[in-house]
Design an enzyme around this catalytic site. Structure first.
Site, PDB file in Angstrom:
ATOM      1  N   CYS A 111       0.817  -1.263  -0.132  1.00  0.00           N
ATOM      2  CA  CYS A 111       0.035   0.037  -0.009  1.00  0.00           C
ATOM      3  C   CYS A 111       1.010   1.108  -0.066  1.00  0.00           C
ATOM      4  CB  CYS A 111      -0.942  -0.050   1.244  1.00  0.00           C
ATOM      5  SG  CYS A 111      -1.985  -1.400   1.288  1.00  0.00           S
ATOM      6  N   HIS A 247      -3.460   7.249   2.119  1.00  0.00           N
ATOM      7  CA  HIS A 247      -3.750   5.946   1.428  1.00  0.00           C
ATOM      8  C   HIS A 247      -5.173   5.761   1.765  1.00  0.00           C
ATOM      9  CE1 HIS A 247      -4.248   1.806   0.838  1.00  0.00           C
ATOM     10  NE2 HIS A 247      -4.124   1.548   1.821  1.00  0.00           N
ATOM     11  N   ASN A 277     -10.015   0.258  -0.556  1.00  0.00           N
ATOM     12  CA  ASN A 277      -8.696  -0.012  -0.697  1.00  0.00           C
ATOM     13  C   ASN A 277      -7.895  -0.543  -1.966  1.00  0.00           C
ATOM     14  OD1 ASN A 277      -5.877  -0.446   0.046  1.00  0.00           O
ATOM     15  ND2 ASN A 277      -6.439  -1.030   2.153  1.00  0.00           N
TER      16      ASN A 277
HETATM   17  N1  COA Z   1     -19.608  -8.396   7.366  1.00  0.00           N
HETATM   18  C1  COA Z   1     -20.314  -8.924   8.529  1.00  0.00           C
HETATM   19  N2  COA Z   1     -19.561  -9.288   9.704  1.00  0.00           N
HETATM   20  C2  COA Z   1     -18.400  -9.330   9.561  1.00  0.00           C
HETATM   21  C3  COA Z   1     -17.496  -9.138   8.463  1.00  0.00           C
HETATM   22  C4  COA Z   1     -18.314  -8.654   7.361  1.00  0.00           C
HETATM   23  N3  COA Z   1     -17.658  -8.364   6.182  1.00  0.00           N
HETATM   24  N4  COA Z   1     -16.306  -9.387   8.493  1.00  0.00           N
HETATM   25  C5  COA Z   1     -16.153  -9.651   9.742  1.00  0.00           C
HETATM   26  N5  COA Z   1     -17.293  -9.766  10.392  1.00  0.00           N
HETATM   27  C6  COA Z   1     -17.490 -10.299  11.942  1.00  0.00           C
HETATM   28  C7  COA Z   1     -16.639 -11.088  12.451  1.00  0.00           C
HETATM   29  O1  COA Z   1     -16.876 -12.313  12.235  1.00  0.00           O
HETATM   30  C8  COA Z   1     -16.899 -10.732  13.902  1.00  0.00           C
HETATM   31  O2  COA Z   1     -17.922 -11.446  14.257  1.00  0.00           O
HETATM   32  P1  COA Z   1     -17.909 -12.188  15.942  1.00  0.00           P
HETATM   33  O3  COA Z   1     -17.958 -10.799  16.845  1.00  0.00           O
HETATM   34  O4  COA Z   1     -19.349 -12.899  15.872  1.00  0.00           O
HETATM   35  O5  COA Z   1     -16.750 -12.796  15.953  1.00  0.00           O
HETATM   36  C9  COA Z   1     -17.607  -9.265  13.881  1.00  0.00           C
HETATM   37  O6  COA Z   1     -17.743  -8.977  12.695  1.00  0.00           O
HETATM   38  C10 COA Z   1     -16.371  -8.373  14.519  1.00  0.00           C
HETATM   39  O7  COA Z   1     -15.111  -8.523  13.737  1.00  0.00           O
HETATM   40  P2  COA Z   1     -13.662  -7.700  14.077  1.00  0.00           P
HETATM   41  O8  COA Z   1     -12.534  -8.234  13.180  1.00  0.00           O
HETATM   42  O9  COA Z   1     -13.458  -7.731  15.498  1.00  0.00           O
HETATM   43  O10 COA Z   1     -14.093  -6.171  13.388  1.00  0.00           O
HETATM   44  P3  COA Z   1     -13.112  -5.007  13.528  1.00  0.00           P
HETATM   45  O11 COA Z   1     -14.167  -3.894  14.479  1.00  0.00           O
HETATM   46  O12 COA Z   1     -12.093  -5.181  14.139  1.00  0.00           O
HETATM   47  O13 COA Z   1     -13.303  -4.448  12.319  1.00  0.00           O
HETATM   48  C11 COA Z   1     -12.049  -4.055  10.508  1.00  0.00           C
HETATM   49  C12 COA Z   1     -12.643  -5.085  11.287  1.00  0.00           C
HETATM   50  C13 COA Z   1     -11.063  -5.023   9.188  1.00  0.00           C
HETATM   51  C14 COA Z   1     -12.861  -3.149   9.748  1.00  0.00           C
HETATM   52  C15 COA Z   1     -10.928  -3.130  11.501  1.00  0.00           C
HETATM   53  O14 COA Z   1     -10.181  -4.126  11.951  1.00  0.00           O
HETATM   54  C16 COA Z   1     -10.038  -2.600  10.428  1.00  0.00           C
HETATM   55  O15 COA Z   1     -10.391  -1.443   9.718  1.00  0.00           O
HETATM   56  N6  COA Z   1      -8.733  -2.920  10.364  1.00  0.00           N
HETATM   57  C17 COA Z   1      -7.976  -2.327   9.414  1.00  0.00           C
HETATM   58  C18 COA Z   1      -7.671  -2.850   8.103  1.00  0.00           C
HETATM   59  C19 COA Z   1      -7.092  -2.106   6.931  1.00  0.00           C
HETATM   60  O16 COA Z   1      -7.323  -1.133   6.907  1.00  0.00           O
HETATM   61  N7  COA Z   1      -6.135  -2.986   6.307  1.00  0.00           N
HETATM   62  C20 COA Z   1      -5.336  -2.422   5.103  1.00  0.00           C
HETATM   63  C21 COA Z   1      -4.541  -1.429   5.588  1.00  0.00           C
HETATM   64  S1  COA Z   1      -3.466  -1.101   4.298  1.00  0.00           S
END
Ligand code: COA
Length: 320
Positions: A111, A247, A277
């Site tokens: 990225c 980004h 992204n």
């Molecule tokens: N739709 C619905 N539910 C989803 C899902 C989706 N697409 N993806 C995950 N879930 C569920 C999970 O299974 C979990 O369920 P559970 O509580 O029953 O186990 C719940 O949602 C929460 O998951 P979690 O991973 O804890 O969510 P989060 O609040 O951490 O958000 C991201 C996840 C990915 C949005 C967040 O961590 C994030 O933005 N991280 C940065 C990622 C990024 O930007 N990466 C690229 C950088 S270059």
């Protein structure tokens, strides 16, 4: 002397895939995706390839800069999703646009790919190894996603962005790039495995996996620090900056960076709502959208910052 961006271009695939479209093929919803990320839709390739998108963005950047392909003597492409291991995407672009005098190569910084490519082009220009460079970020991330992993695949999209860069009196004034390989596995995509006569390994294709919360923590701490260092190097202060072109990973990361810098979120233009992204392509696509909307005026101070896989980060301060 420094290096200045004199033109931008971008290309997004024709096919729009909304969050509602995704909810028809996996257990997700527009509410979950948009509330956690700000993403509403993304473009995914059908006919397009990594090279075709990069070449189209390059042509648009050349036109915007008023530069002919003949004048380009350096092409650097930031990508992790080239169509071939070899030839490089940069060599494919060279052939597609007819930049026969260019040295062309790809660079892998995920990225941060566009920012690393820009800093490399800057080094070439300042060392007088090139006069006019084409810097591109392009990804077809849809081919390295596990479409059964809803926690990752909903975040990403496909597309390309490009900039023409030339030596000038004003332009790039601060640069902070870095890597932390020790944390690389929090956002990773395996390559081919060993399958030679001596070692036979599992041939199962493996896709991108991500520890979302670790990546989030990395981004919201590293990016503000990197921006502070680059702005200081430029002899400026945070309030001098008109726009922060970050980004486009996640709206929450952008809001957190804005808060940590004590800057209004209005100074952070957004394209992730309609692009998702796109890794190395995010920053140049955003810059091109800002340029074409007429948001940028000569003399404006702009910060561009990329961060992600590697882990890597790269921030540039420039005068438009
Ligand atoms: N739709 C619905 N539910 C989803 C899902 C989706 N697409 N993806 C995950 N879930 C569920 C999970 O299974 C979990 O369920 P559970 O509580 O029953 O186990 C719940 O949602 C929460 O998951 P979690 O991973 O804890 O969510 P989060 O609040 O951490 O958000 C991201 C996840 C990915 C949005 C967040 O961590 C994030 O933005 N991280 C940065 C990622 C990024 O930007 N990466 C690229 C950088 S270059």
């Amino acid at each position: 002397m420094t290096s200045r961006i004199i033109g931008t271009g971008s290309y997004l695939p024709e096919t729009v895939v909304t969050n509602d479209d995704l909810s028809k093929i996996m257990d997700t919803s527009d509410e979950w995706i948009s509330s956690r990320t700000g993403i509403r839709e993304r473009r995914l390739v059908k006919e397009e390839t990594t090279a075709s998108m990069a070449a189209e963005a390059a042509k648009r950047a050349l036109e915007n800069a008023g530069v002919s392909a003949d004048e380009i003597d350096l092409i650097i492409v930031g990508t992790i999703t080239g169509d071939y291991v070899t030839p490089s995407t940069a060599c494919e672009v060279q052939a597609a646009i007819g930049a026969e005098h260019a040295v062309a190569f790809d660079l892998n910084a995920a990225c941060s790919g566009f920012m690393f490519a820009l800093s490399s082009a800057h080094a070439y220009l300042q060392a007088n190894l090139a006069k006019t460079a084409l810097v591109i970020g392009v990804e077809t991330l849809s081919k390295i996603m596990d479409w059964n992993d809803r926690s990752t695949c909903v975040l990403f999209g496909d597309g390309a962005g490009a900039a023409v860069v030339k030596r000038d009196e004003v332009g790039l004034s601060g640069l902070d790039i870095g890597s932390d390989g020790a944390k690389g596995m929090v956002l990773a995509c395996p390559n081919r495995t060993n399958n030679n006569p001596l070692v036979q390994t599992d041939k199962t294709l493996r896709y991108t996996y991500m520890d979302g919360q670790e990546v989030y923590k990395f981004a919201v701490t590293t990016v503000p620090e990197s921006i502070h260092r680059a702005v200081e190097q430029a002899g400026l202060e945070i309030p001098d900056i008109k726009y922060f072109a970050l980004h486009q990973a996640n709206i929450r990361i952008i809001q957190s960076v804005a808060k940590r810098l004590r800057v209004s979120v209005d100074k952070f233009p957004i394209s992730l709502d309609h692009c998702g992204n796109i890794s190395a392509a995010s920053v140049p696509i955003l810059l091109d959208e800002m340029n074409r909307k007429g948001m940028l005026e000569r003399g404006d101070k702009i910060v561009m910052s990329g961060f992600g896989g590697g882990l890597t980060w790269g921030t540039a301060v420039l005068t438009w």
